[in-house]
Design a protein around this motif. Structure first.
Motif, PDB file in Angstrom:
ATOM      1  N   THR A  30       0.828  -1.201   0.000  1.00  0.00           N
ATOM      2  CA  THR A  30       0.000   0.000   0.000  1.00  0.00           C
ATOM      3  C   THR A  30       0.867   1.257   0.000  1.00  0.00           C
ATOM      4  OG1 THR A  30      -1.732  -1.162   1.218  1.00  0.00           O
ATOM      5  CG2 THR A  30      -1.800   1.237   1.287  1.00  0.00           C
ATOM      6  N   LEU A  31       1.944   1.234   0.780  1.00  0.00           N
ATOM      7  CA  LEU A  31       2.791   2.403   0.959  1.00  0.00           C
ATOM      8  C   LEU A  31       3.567   2.764  -0.308  1.00  0.00           C
ATOM      9  CD1 LEU A  31       3.542   4.356   3.225  1.00  0.00           C
ATOM     10  CD2 LEU A  31       5.365   2.783   3.882  1.00  0.00           C
ATOM     11  N   VAL A  32       4.128   1.781  -0.989  1.00  0.00           N
ATOM     12  CA  VAL A  32       4.976   2.044  -2.162  1.00  0.00           C
ATOM     13  C   VAL A  32       4.223   2.779  -3.281  1.00  0.00           C
ATOM     14  CG1 VAL A  32       6.286   0.937  -4.028  1.00  0.00           C
ATOM     15  CG2 VAL A  32       6.672   0.263  -1.656  1.00  0.00           C
ATOM     16  N   PRO A  33       3.023   2.311  -3.709  1.00  0.00           N
ATOM     17  CA  PRO A  33       2.319   3.083  -4.743  1.00  0.00           C
ATOM     18  C   PRO A  33       1.960   4.490  -4.273  1.00  0.00           C
ATOM     19  CG  PRO A  33       1.276   0.935  -4.472  1.00  0.00           C
ATOM     20  CD  PRO A  33       2.301   1.081  -3.397  1.00  0.00           C
ATOM     21  N   GLY A  34       1.643   4.646  -2.988  1.00  0.00           N
ATOM     22  CA  GLY A  34       1.328   5.978  -2.465  1.00  0.00           C
ATOM     23  C   GLY A  34       2.505   6.922  -2.582  1.00  0.00           C
ATOM     24  N   VAL A  35       3.693   6.437  -2.211  1.00  0.00           N
ATOM     25  CA  VAL A  35       4.898   7.259  -2.324  1.00  0.00           C
ATOM     26  C   VAL A  35       5.177   7.582  -3.792  1.00  0.00           C
ATOM     27  CG1 VAL A  35       7.401   7.262  -1.995  1.00  0.00           C
ATOM     28  CG2 VAL A  35       5.904   6.460  -0.157  1.00  0.00           C
ATOM     29  N   LEU A  36       5.052   6.588  -4.683  1.00  0.00           N
ATOM     30  CA  LEU A  36       5.289   6.822  -6.106  1.00  0.00           C
ATOM     31  C   LEU A  36       4.336   7.865  -6.681  1.00  0.00           C
ATOM     32  CD1 LEU A  36       5.975   3.198  -7.407  1.00  0.00           C
ATOM     33  CD2 LEU A  36       7.627   5.029  -7.057  1.00  0.00           C
ATOM     34  N   VAL A  37       3.066   7.782  -6.292  1.00  0.00           N
ATOM     35  CA  VAL A  37       2.080   8.749  -6.786  1.00  0.00           C
ATOM     36  C   VAL A  37       2.405  10.153  -6.272  1.00  0.00           C
ATOM     37  CG1 VAL A  37      -0.343   9.443  -6.602  1.00  0.00           C
ATOM     38  CG2 VAL A  37       0.230   7.094  -7.169  1.00  0.00           C
ATOM     39  N   LEU A  38       2.854  10.280  -5.017  1.00  0.00           N
ATOM     40  CA  LEU A  38       3.196  11.594  -4.474  1.00  0.00           C
ATOM     41  C   LEU A  38       4.486  12.149  -5.059  1.00  0.00           C
ATOM     42  CD1 LEU A  38       2.251  11.252  -0.697  1.00  0.00           C
ATOM     43  CD2 LEU A  38       1.081  12.581  -2.453  1.00  0.00           C
ATOM     44  N   VAL A  39       5.431  11.265  -5.358  1.00  0.00           N
ATOM     45  CA  VAL A  39       6.718  11.709  -5.903  1.00  0.00           C
ATOM     46  C   VAL A  39       6.584  12.169  -7.348  1.00  0.00           C
ATOM     47  CG1 VAL A  39       9.030  10.911  -6.556  1.00  0.00           C
ATOM     48  CG2 VAL A  39       8.119  10.366  -4.308  1.00  0.00           C
ATOM     49  N   TRP A  40       5.741  11.490  -8.136  1.00  0.00           N
ATOM     50  CA  TRP A  40       5.557  11.828  -9.547  1.00  0.00           C
ATOM     51  C   TRP A  40       4.097  12.206  -9.822  1.00  0.00           C
ATOM     52  CZ3 TRP A  40       8.410   6.890  -9.339  1.00  0.00           C
ATOM     53  CH2 TRP A  40       9.776   7.081  -9.463  1.00  0.00           C
ATOM     54  N   PRO A  41       3.633  13.336  -9.257  1.00  0.00           N
ATOM     55  CA  PRO A  41       2.216  13.682  -9.425  1.00  0.00           C
ATOM     56  C   PRO A  41       1.863  14.116 -10.848  1.00  0.00           C
ATOM     57  CG  PRO A  41       3.360  15.451  -8.315  1.00  0.00           C
ATOM     58  CD  PRO A  41       4.335  14.318  -8.456  1.00  0.00           C
ATOM     59  N   ASP A  42       2.843  14.499 -11.646  1.00  0.00           N
ATOM     60  CA  ASP A  42       2.557  15.004 -12.987  1.00  0.00           C
ATOM     61  C   ASP A  42       2.609  13.924 -14.057  1.00  0.00           C
ATOM     62  OD1 ASP A  42       2.230  17.583 -12.042  1.00  0.00           O
ATOM     63  OD2 ASP A  42       4.388  17.951 -12.090  1.00  0.00           O
ATOM     64  N   GLU A  43       2.754  12.673 -13.631  1.00  0.00           N
ATOM     65  CA  GLU A  43       2.770  11.595 -14.616  1.00  0.00           C
ATOM     66  C   GLU A  43       1.408  11.464 -15.282  1.00  0.00           C
ATOM     67  OE1 GLU A  43       5.449   9.725 -15.671  1.00  0.00           O
ATOM     68  OE2 GLU A  43       6.513  11.196 -14.454  1.00  0.00           O
ATOM     69  N   THR A  44       1.376  10.752 -16.371  1.00  0.00           N
ATOM     70  CA  THR A  44       0.128  10.636 -17.130  1.00  0.00           C
ATOM     71  C   THR A  44      -0.900   9.800 -16.382  1.00  0.00           C
ATOM     72  OG1 THR A  44       0.821   8.627 -18.243  1.00  0.00           O
ATOM     73  CG2 THR A  44       1.406  10.717 -19.305  1.00  0.00           C
ATOM     74  N   LEU A  45      -2.131   9.937 -16.807  1.00  0.00           N
ATOM     75  CA  LEU A  45      -3.227   9.147 -16.244  1.00  0.00           C
ATOM     76  C   LEU A  45      -2.969   7.654 -16.430  1.00  0.00           C
ATOM     77  CD1 LEU A  45      -6.005   9.008 -14.970  1.00  0.00           C
ATOM     78  CD2 LEU A  45      -6.988   9.285 -17.237  1.00  0.00           C
ATOM     79  N   HIS A  46      -2.333   7.293 -17.523  1.00  0.00           N
ATOM     80  CA  HIS A  46      -2.018   5.880 -17.803  1.00  0.00           C
ATOM     81  C   HIS A  46      -1.194   5.287 -16.662  1.00  0.00           C
ATOM     82  CE1 HIS A  46      -1.091   2.315 -20.144  1.00  0.00           C
ATOM     83  NE2 HIS A  46       0.180   2.500 -19.857  1.00  0.00           N
TER      84      HIS A  46
END
Length: 195
Positions: A30-46
């Motif tokens: 659960t934690l790893v995807p959350g950190v990834l999403v916060l670190v790269w918020p400008d990534e594409t919707l894909h």
């Protein structure tokens, strides 16, 4: 985890689901995807859809195994329903990762809302649930997060991304605390080795 050779699959799943390391693995998933999403918020919707889809699938599998650790078979139904919901939502996200942010919001909002309600039911129904207040708080947080996401599905992708990332990080940290508390309880009961 100690399971005698030749045990039936339900006994293996039960022992695995009672393991504090299994809970810790779920927290990391659960934690790893959350950190990834916060670190790269400008990534594409894909990328966001794939991350959320993988999170939902992995969490569904962790929850499925954890269901077998419950002693009372009546408590298993909400857990099974929840694990199936997570897996189906994960498949929906991965099946069409280019879907709109509104569709992704609705999927995640429904999962969080139903997850919170089922967890709330389990926490209220299971009288001997360890850390019951903590589980109730997490369930209420999931219900609120689900309602917020469902109420505002067309908000900007950046706002949703930050909300999803923050929620996953908070939930992951809560699961880490729960796993460590479970380990301490097992040690006090003499069911695990120190160290």
């Amino acid at each position: 985890m100690t399971v005698p050779p030749g045990s039936d699959p339900a006994a293996v799943l039960s022992a695995l689901g009672r393991s504090w390391t299994w809970l810790l693995g779920s927290a990391v998933a659960t934690l790893v995807p959350g950190v990834l999403v916060l670190v790269w918020p400008d990534e594409t919707l894909h990328v966001l859809a794939v991350l959320i889809g993988l999170y939902l699938l992995v969490t569904g599998l962790f929850r499925f195994v954890a269901v077998f650790a419950r002693e009372d078979h009546g408590e298993r139904l909400p857990g099974l329903l929840l694990s199936v919901l997570y897996v189906l939502a994960g498949v929906l996200c991965l099946r069409n990762p280019l879907q709109t942010i509104t569709a992704l919001s609705l999927i995640v909002g429904v999962v969080w809302l139903v997850s919170g309600v089922l967890t709330l039911y389990t926490a209220l129904a299971a009288r001997d649930l360890p850390h019951r207040g903590f589980v109730l708080a997490a369930a209420l947080l999931a219900v609120v997060a689900g309602i917020v996401v469902l109420a505002l599905p067309t908000e900007s992708a950046r706002a949703l991304t930050r909300l999803l990332g923050l929620w996953l990080v908070l939930l992951g940290l809560a699961e880490v605390v729960l796993a460590l508390a479970w380990r301490a309880a097992l040690r006090r009961a003499g069911l695990t080795r120190p160290g």
